[in-house]
Write an enzyme that holds these catalytic residues in place. Structure first.
Site, PDB file in Angstrom:
ATOM      1  N   MET A 156      -8.181  -5.153   2.609  1.00  0.00           N
ATOM      2  CA  MET A 156      -8.487  -5.263   4.004  1.00  0.00           C
ATOM      3  C   MET A 156      -8.442  -6.562   4.706  1.00  0.00           C
ATOM      4  O   MET A 156      -9.234  -7.019   5.692  1.00  0.00           O
ATOM      5  CB  MET A 156     -10.139  -4.811   4.250  1.00  0.00           C
ATOM      6  CG  MET A 156     -10.447  -3.574   3.642  1.00  0.00           C
ATOM      7  SD  MET A 156      -9.288  -2.235   4.581  1.00  0.00           S
ATOM      8  CE  MET A 156      -9.937  -0.640   3.912  1.00  0.00           C
ATOM      9  N   ARG A 157      -7.425  -7.497   4.488  1.00  0.00           N
ATOM     10  CA  ARG A 157      -7.122  -8.558   5.010  1.00  0.00           C
ATOM     11  C   ARG A 157      -5.393  -8.582   5.363  1.00  0.00           C
ATOM     12  O   ARG A 157      -4.651  -7.802   4.768  1.00  0.00           O
ATOM     13  CB  ARG A 157      -7.163  -9.819   4.144  1.00  0.00           C
ATOM     14  CG  ARG A 157      -8.417  -9.663   3.312  1.00  0.00           C
ATOM     15  CD  ARG A 157      -9.596 -10.358   4.271  1.00  0.00           C
ATOM     16  NE  ARG A 157      -9.194 -11.711   4.997  1.00  0.00           N
ATOM     17  CZ  ARG A 157     -10.104 -12.126   6.237  1.00  0.00           C
ATOM     18  NH1 ARG A 157     -11.117 -11.384   6.400  1.00  0.00           N
ATOM     19  NH2 ARG A 157      -9.597 -12.982   6.674  1.00  0.00           N
ATOM     20  N   HIS A 195      -1.902   3.530   3.386  1.00  0.00           N
ATOM     21  CA  HIS A 195      -2.702   3.519   4.553  1.00  0.00           C
ATOM     22  C   HIS A 195      -3.229   4.902   4.815  1.00  0.00           C
ATOM     23  O   HIS A 195      -2.592   5.961   4.636  1.00  0.00           O
ATOM     24  CB  HIS A 195      -1.865   3.190   5.537  1.00  0.00           C
ATOM     25  CG  HIS A 195      -2.626   3.150   7.130  1.00  0.00           C
ATOM     26  ND1 HIS A 195      -3.675   2.159   7.380  1.00  0.00           N
ATOM     27  CD2 HIS A 195      -2.758   3.870   8.132  1.00  0.00           C
ATOM     28  CE1 HIS A 195      -4.240   2.398   8.612  1.00  0.00           C
ATOM     29  NE2 HIS A 195      -3.398   3.586   8.812  1.00  0.00           N
TER      30      HIS A 195
HETATM   31  C1  GAR Z   1      -7.944   3.679   0.916  1.00  0.00           C
HETATM   32  O1  GAR Z   1      -8.378   4.929   1.756  1.00  0.00           O
HETATM   33  C2  GAR Z   1      -6.733   3.239   1.996  1.00  0.00           C
HETATM   34  O2  GAR Z   1      -6.095   3.928   2.329  1.00  0.00           O
HETATM   35  C3  GAR Z   1      -7.432   2.320   2.692  1.00  0.00           C
HETATM   36  O3  GAR Z   1      -8.794   1.783   2.095  1.00  0.00           O
HETATM   37  C4  GAR Z   1      -9.125   2.872   1.245  1.00  0.00           C
HETATM   38  C5  GAR Z   1      -9.481   1.890  -0.126  1.00  0.00           C
HETATM   39  O4  GAR Z   1      -9.972   2.916  -1.001  1.00  0.00           O
HETATM   40  N1  GAR Z   1      -6.594   1.384   3.373  1.00  0.00           N
HETATM   41  C6  GAR Z   1      -6.540   0.856   4.568  1.00  0.00           C
HETATM   42  O5  GAR Z   1      -7.474   1.474   5.365  1.00  0.00           O
HETATM   43  C7  GAR Z   1      -5.762  -0.135   5.005  1.00  0.00           C
HETATM   44  N2  GAR Z   1      -5.526  -0.162   6.446  1.00  0.00           N
HETATM   45  P1  GAR Z   1     -10.232   2.469  -2.607  1.00  0.00           P
HETATM   46  O6  GAR Z   1     -10.725   0.962  -2.537  1.00  0.00           O
HETATM   47  O7  GAR Z   1     -11.101   3.531  -3.134  1.00  0.00           O
HETATM   48  O8  GAR Z   1      -8.770   2.737  -3.068  1.00  0.00           O
END
Ligand code: GAR
Length: 219
Positions: free
Chosen positions: A117-118, A136
């Site tokens: 998330m960076r 994403h």
């Molecule tokens: C996932 O759903 C991924 O798509 C999202 O964070 C979640 C992480 O889940 N990523 C974003 O939103 C990036 N813009 P996880 O830590 O259980 O893998």
């Protein structure tokens, strides 16, 4: 004929015909994963490697939050994990330089941003050209940026989904590798919809890694 229905998912998720995960050939891919949160996609990649659906090995995890779920999973799975607290770094570029040093030390072939998330800088992107992937939780190019799931719900779409893509400087805009579509059900809230989307993320991310490796092999 490809099978258009995802019969393995009782929630009724739709699934486009997906490329079969073919072996990339040669030595197993050495993979690094970057995560900030729960790490379910990180674990999905580790399991895909263990089960032979991905010819690779997750050799290192980088997290930016000490004690996050991904870090705990790495301990359980016995995968080396390093914490890079972004608040202790003088700049985004410095954080990226530290990540590059870790990945080079582990002789990594591909890097997967799995819930990182960076925003990354050209420093990292240019160090791993065509080798840096992201997952994403939306059907890109719709709903780029923060909280793609909430954006989809607010827009009232009836199909949501997820996208695995290559990372470029423009956020969530690189070459799309694999997507999966998930119906939005009347009773969905953000949490329920995200959970169903994540089940599809866990399926498509290993496929996207294989595709990225195949693209590299083909030059
Ligand atoms: C996932 O759903 C991924 O798509 C999202 O964070 C979640 C992480 O889940 N990523 C974003 O939103 C990036 N813009 P996880 O830590 O259980 O893998």
């Amino acid at each position: 004929m490809p099978d258009f229905a995802d019969h393995s998912d009782p929630s009724g998720s739709l699934q486009w015909p997906l490329p079969q995960p073919l072996p990339a050939g040669g030595a197993p891919l050495r993979l690094a994963v970057m995560a900030s949160g729960e790490g379910s996609n990180f674990e999905a990649l580790v399991m895909a490697c263990a089960e032979g659906r991905l010819q690779g090995q997750v050799v290192v995890l980088a997290v930016n939050r000490d004690g996050c779920g991904a870090q705990r999973r790495a301990e359980r799975l016995a995968i080396p994990c390093q914490v890079f607290d972004h608040r202790r770094q003088p700049s985004r570029q410095a954080l990226d330089q530290a990540l590059i040093a870790l990945f080079r030390a582990h002789r990594v072939d591909l890097v997967v941003m799995a819930g990182w998330m960076r925003i990354v800088t050209p420093v990292l992107i240019e160090a791993f050209p065509e080798r840096l992937l992201n997952i994403h939780p939306s059907l890109l190019p719709s709903f780029r940026g923060a909280d793609g799931v909430a954006q989809a719900l607010a827009a009232g779409v009836t199909l949501a989904g997820c996208t695995a893509h290559l990372v470029t400087e423009e956020v969530d805009a690189g070459t799309i590798l694999v997507q999966a579509a998930v119906p939005v059900l009347p009773e969905d809230d953000r949490q329920r919809l995200h959970a169903r989307i994540q089940r599809q993320e866990h399926r498509i991310l290993p496929m996207a890694v294989t595709l990225a490796a195949q693209r590299l092999a083909q030059g």
